[in-house]
Design an enzyme around this catalytic site. Structure first.
Site, PDB file in Angstrom:
ATOM      1  N   LYS A   1       0.874  -1.184   0.000  1.00  0.00           N
ATOM      2  CA  LYS A   1       0.000   0.000   0.000  1.00  0.00           C
ATOM      3  C   LYS A   1       0.909   1.232   0.000  1.00  0.00           C
ATOM      4  O   LYS A   1       1.441   1.621   1.032  1.00  0.00           O
ATOM      5  CB  LYS A   1      -0.906   0.023   1.236  1.00  0.00           C
ATOM      6  CG  LYS A   1      -2.006   1.069   1.079  1.00  0.00           C
ATOM      7  CD  LYS A   1      -2.358   1.769   2.365  1.00  0.00           C
ATOM      8  CE  LYS A   1      -1.450   2.889   2.742  1.00  0.00           C
ATOM      9  NZ  LYS A   1      -1.347   4.013   1.802  1.00  0.00           N
TER      10      LYS A   1
ATOM     11  N   GLU B   1      10.156   1.163  10.224  1.00  0.00           N
ATOM     12  CA  GLU B   1      11.147   2.197   9.885  1.00  0.00           C
ATOM     13  C   GLU B   1      10.441   3.529  10.098  1.00  0.00           C
ATOM     14  O   GLU B   1       9.606   3.924   9.285  1.00  0.00           O
ATOM     15  CB  GLU B   1      11.608   2.051   8.429  1.00  0.00           C
ATOM     16  CG  GLU B   1      12.359   0.761   8.126  1.00  0.00           C
ATOM     17  CD  GLU B   1      13.751   0.721   8.720  1.00  0.00           C
ATOM     18  OE1 GLU B   1      14.232   1.773   9.180  1.00  0.00           O
ATOM     19  OE2 GLU B   1      14.354  -0.360   8.737  1.00  0.00           O
TER      20      GLU B   1
ATOM     21  N   CYS C   1      13.996  10.903   6.241  1.00  0.00           N
ATOM     22  CA  CYS C   1      14.006  10.507   7.660  1.00  0.00           C
ATOM     23  C   CYS C   1      15.403  10.644   8.247  1.00  0.00           C
ATOM     24  O   CYS C   1      15.566  10.842   9.445  1.00  0.00           O
ATOM     25  CB  CYS C   1      13.511   9.075   7.796  1.00  0.00           C
ATOM     26  SG  CYS C   1      14.416   7.939   6.739  1.00  0.00           S
TER      27      CYS C   1
ATOM     28  N   GLU D   1      10.486  16.514  13.777  1.00  0.00           N
ATOM     29  CA  GLU D   1      11.096  16.446  12.443  1.00  0.00           C
ATOM     30  C   GLU D   1      10.693  17.687  11.646  1.00  0.00           C
ATOM     31  O   GLU D   1       9.497  17.975  11.527  1.00  0.00           O
ATOM     32  CB  GLU D   1      10.543  15.235  11.687  1.00  0.00           C
ATOM     33  CG  GLU D   1      11.240  13.947  11.953  1.00  0.00           C
ATOM     34  CD  GLU D   1      10.696  12.838  11.049  1.00  0.00           C
ATOM     35  OE1 GLU D   1       9.496  12.535  11.135  1.00  0.00           O
ATOM     36  OE2 GLU D   1      11.475  12.290  10.275  1.00  0.00           O
TER      37      GLU D   1
HETATM   38  P1  NAP Z   1       2.825   8.653   7.423  1.00  0.00           P
HETATM   39  O1  NAP Z   1       1.808   9.707   7.493  1.00  0.00           O
HETATM   40  O2  NAP Z   1       3.088   7.847   8.649  1.00  0.00           O
HETATM   41  O3  NAP Z   1       2.363   7.693   6.224  1.00  0.00           O
HETATM   42  C1  NAP Z   1       3.129   6.566   5.834  1.00  0.00           C
HETATM   43  C2  NAP Z   1       2.206   5.540   5.194  1.00  0.00           C
HETATM   44  O4  NAP Z   1       1.275   5.078   6.168  1.00  0.00           O
HETATM   45  C3  NAP Z   1       1.386   6.071   4.033  1.00  0.00           C
HETATM   46  O5  NAP Z   1       1.247   5.065   3.067  1.00  0.00           O
HETATM   47  C4  NAP Z   1       0.049   6.373   4.691  1.00  0.00           C
HETATM   48  O6  NAP Z   1      -1.048   6.350   3.815  1.00  0.00           O
HETATM   49  C5  NAP Z   1      -0.045   5.210   5.660  1.00  0.00           C
HETATM   50  N1  NAP Z   1      -0.977   5.418   6.760  1.00  0.00           N
HETATM   51  C6  NAP Z   1      -1.344   6.580   7.366  1.00  0.00           C
HETATM   52  N2  NAP Z   1      -2.221   6.316   8.352  1.00  0.00           N
HETATM   53  C7  NAP Z   1      -2.423   4.981   8.366  1.00  0.00           C
HETATM   54  C8  NAP Z   1      -3.212   4.100   9.160  1.00  0.00           C
HETATM   55  N3  NAP Z   1      -3.981   4.540  10.137  1.00  0.00           N
HETATM   56  N4  NAP Z   1      -3.164   2.774   8.889  1.00  0.00           N
HETATM   57  C9  NAP Z   1      -2.388   2.316   7.904  1.00  0.00           C
HETATM   58  N5  NAP Z   1      -1.601   3.085   7.124  1.00  0.00           N
HETATM   59  C10 NAP Z   1      -1.623   4.404   7.350  1.00  0.00           C
HETATM   60  O7  NAP Z   1       4.228   9.189   6.968  1.00  0.00           O
HETATM   61  P2  NAP Z   1       4.563  10.122   5.732  1.00  0.00           P
HETATM   62  O8  NAP Z   1       4.174  11.502   6.056  1.00  0.00           O
HETATM   63  O9  NAP Z   1       4.045   9.503   4.477  1.00  0.00           O
HETATM   64  O10 NAP Z   1       6.153   9.991   5.672  1.00  0.00           O
HETATM   65  C11 NAP Z   1       7.016  10.774   6.433  1.00  0.00           C
HETATM   66  C12 NAP Z   1       7.458  10.022   7.671  1.00  0.00           C
HETATM   67  O11 NAP Z   1       8.070   8.796   7.293  1.00  0.00           O
HETATM   68  C13 NAP Z   1       8.507  10.791   8.451  1.00  0.00           C
HETATM   69  O12 NAP Z   1       8.238  10.673   9.822  1.00  0.00           O
HETATM   70  C14 NAP Z   1       9.807  10.070   8.089  1.00  0.00           C
HETATM   71  O13 NAP Z   1      10.823  10.200   9.035  1.00  0.00           O
HETATM   72  C15 NAP Z   1       9.319   8.665   7.956  1.00  0.00           C
HETATM   73  N6  NAP Z   1      10.246   7.870   7.148  1.00  0.00           N
HETATM   74  C16 NAP Z   1      11.030   6.948   7.769  1.00  0.00           C
HETATM   75  C17 NAP Z   1      11.947   6.220   7.017  1.00  0.00           C
HETATM   76  C18 NAP Z   1      12.824   5.186   7.670  1.00  0.00           C
HETATM   77  O14 NAP Z   1      13.410   4.391   6.938  1.00  0.00           O
HETATM   78  N7  NAP Z   1      12.967   5.168   8.989  1.00  0.00           N
HETATM   79  C19 NAP Z   1      12.046   6.424   5.642  1.00  0.00           C
HETATM   80  C20 NAP Z   1      11.232   7.375   5.041  1.00  0.00           C
HETATM   81  C21 NAP Z   1      10.329   8.100   5.807  1.00  0.00           C
HETATM   82  P3  NAP Z   1      -1.628   7.734   3.236  1.00  0.00           P
HETATM   83  O15 NAP Z   1      -0.627   8.210   2.280  1.00  0.00           O
HETATM   84  O16 NAP Z   1      -2.903   7.346   2.610  1.00  0.00           O
HETATM   85  O17 NAP Z   1      -1.808   8.656   4.412  1.00  0.00           O
END
Ligand code: NAP
Length: 494
Positions: free
Chosen positions: A191, A267, A301, A398
């Protein structure tokens, strides 16, 4: 700062947006989905709608898990060498189509083309690396210490995997999970993030062309990720959740996965410190800081979120970094001259604005940038702040944007304490010419990954992941594939 002309028109040259379907990819076929709804995909540079993708509901999620379940026995039984050859073909096709994929990433995510090219190379490399790992998943065989029997340990595919990825690396975050899962013999449902689904669908078509059997990789987009994911995690055939995204959503998913006691790899978010000691090479430190801060315009990240610079080199470092930040070309991602593209959404820009305003209100000084850009597109300029107080919101949240907050420090002990004063522990950066000191400091920093005299830490051949609330498990290296296996132990009297 050079700001390129911005228009309400997307540059789609070199991208075949009609060359792949935007339906759900289930069991190797493209499907409209039960809801009949579509999700618009917006170009953050021009704010225009690029395409619309299908919006999956609960029945689609069930169909995707069914397809993965049907394909699972055949894929697990496929000889590792054959799986390896198919993964290798995925690497080759991605490499052949690198420019088209980079332009697509740049278009839907907004990142500068040069960053997008780097992402495609990194993303493809997960297939090459895991093609090599697929034939090297070896078990153990030994005598039990009491001498009564032999111990056999066999690494088996863990089962059906649900993979959830963010928008900031639309290709690499997916291939970092799909490639090791397939190498281990698992089938998956991906997804991708709602903002950047086009790359995921373009790659789904490429996997099929490379010979990945129908049902081994399924891709669904949805505007209701919570219920759709919960339904998949409640299915007893699903045995693995691999998530990349924010710590907040990660916590919610860990709670959800606990209901079925599913193996989780997480992650999550970061708050990386970047430390420059007096004895650092100034040019190396500034170059490293530019990469650590500005790759992906700060939307990473691993991005340096807090820059700590020792008093003796502080003024020279601040001057050199400000000069580099000021000279960056800001513009649409697809413009080859662009060095800093737009943020993903207007909401993301507003969050950066809030964090900068908060820091300034508490006493930080703005050396460049500091105000969101007006006009078309979600742009925030490269920004340098100094004297950022420890209690500023950006010291613990962040930033996820092109803002470099710099603070001065005096002693090693003081900076190590400051670096560790966070719930996160993903990446950290240390600059010093004294390698012994660098290694000693690295070992005292609570982070899963340290870059010593470098601005880049990610490598498919190395274990990527965080400690504390930055995550659980590792991706890449020889650890990555094991996350998709379950060791089975057999005691046998011979
Ligand atoms: P996010 O809001 O947590 O979303 C990540 C994914 O989760 C998206 O596909 C999102 O779908 C989905 N999602 C959101 N709510 C959900 C729920 N209740 N149940 C299931 N899935 C759900 O994060 P983001 O804003 O896309 O990405 C930025 C974050 O990712 C930052 O905190 C960054 O540090 C972190 N990140 C970490 C790494 C690592 O390797 N540690 C790498 C890259 C990014 P939708 O798009 O439909 O909301």
């Amino acid at each position: 700062m050079n700001i390129a002309a911005r228009t309400a028109k997307s540059d789609t040259s070199g991208i075949d947006l009609d060359g792949f379907s935007k339906g759900l990819f289930i069991g190797g076929t493209w499907q409209e989905g039960e809801t009949g709804r579509r999700i618009p995909v917006v170009d953050p540079s021009s704010e225009t709608v690029l395409a619309e993708v299908a919006d999956a509901g609960l029945a689609d999620a069930a169909a995707a898990v069914d397809a993965a379940a049907r394909a699972a026995p055949g894929w697990a039984a496929t000889p590792p060498r054959q799986r390896s050859e198919i993964l290798r073909r995925c690497f080759e096709l991605m490499s052949e189509r690198a420019e088209m994929l980079a332009r697509l990433i740049s278009l839907e995510n907004g990142k500068a083309l040069r960053d997008a090219r780097g992402e495609v190379a990194y993303a493809a490399e997960f297939f090459r690396w895991n093609a090599e790992e697929a034939v090297r998943i070896v078990g153990d065989f030994g005598m039990a210490p009491a001498g009564a029997n032999r111990i056999i340990v066999d690494y088996q595919p863990i089962g059906i995997c649900v993979l959830i990825t963010p928008w900031n690396f639309p290709a690499a975050m997916a291939t970092r999970k799909i490639a090791p899962a397939l190498a281990a013999g698992c089938t998956v449902v991906l997804k991708p993030a709602t903002e950047t689904p086009l790359t995921a669908y373009a790659l789904a078509a490429l996997y099929k062309e490379a010979g990945v059997p129908d049902g081994v990789v399924n891709v669904i987009t949805t505007s209701t990720p919570g219920p759709v994911t919960s339904a998949m995690l409640a299915d007893p055939r699903v045995r693995k959740l691999s998530f990349t995204g924010s710590t907040g959503v990660g916590r919610t998913l860990l709670a959800e996965a606990s209901k079925s006691v599913i193996s989780c790899s997480m992650e999550l978010g970061g708050n990386a410190p970047l430390i420059v000691f007096d004895d650092a090479d100034l040019d190396v430190a500034v170059e490293g800081a530019m990469i650590a801060k500005m790759r992906n315009a700060g939307e990473a990240c691993t991005a340096a979120n807090r820059l700590y610079v020792q008093a003796g080199i502080y003024d020279r470092f601040v001057a050199a970094l400000t000069q580099r930040m000021e000279s960056l070309a800001v513009g649409p991602g697809t413009d080859p001259e662009t060095e800093c593209g737009p943020m993903i959404t207007a909401k993301a820009v507003d969050k950066i604005d809030r964090l900068v305003e908060d820091a300034v209100t508490r006493g930080a000084r703005v050396l460049c940038g500091g105000k969101k850009l007006q006009g078309t597109g979600f742009f925030y300029p490269p920004t340098v702040l100094t004297d950022v107080p420890l209690d500023a919101d950006m010291s613990c949240e962040e930033i996820f944007g092109p803002v470099a907050p710099i603070s001065r420090f005096d002693t090693e002990a003081e900076v190590i304490a400051r670096a560790n004063d966070t719930e996160y522990g993903l990446a950290a950066y240390v600059f010093t010419k004294d390698i012994a000191r660098g290694l000693k400091v690295s070992r005292q920093i609570e982070a899963g990954m340290i870059a010593l005299n470098r601005g880049l830490v990610s490598d498919p051949a190395a274990p990527f992941g965080g400690v504390k609330q930055s995550g659980l498990g590792r991706e890449g290296g020889s650890h990555g594939v094991l996350e998709f296996t379950e060791p089975q132990y057999i005691a046998v009297t011979l």
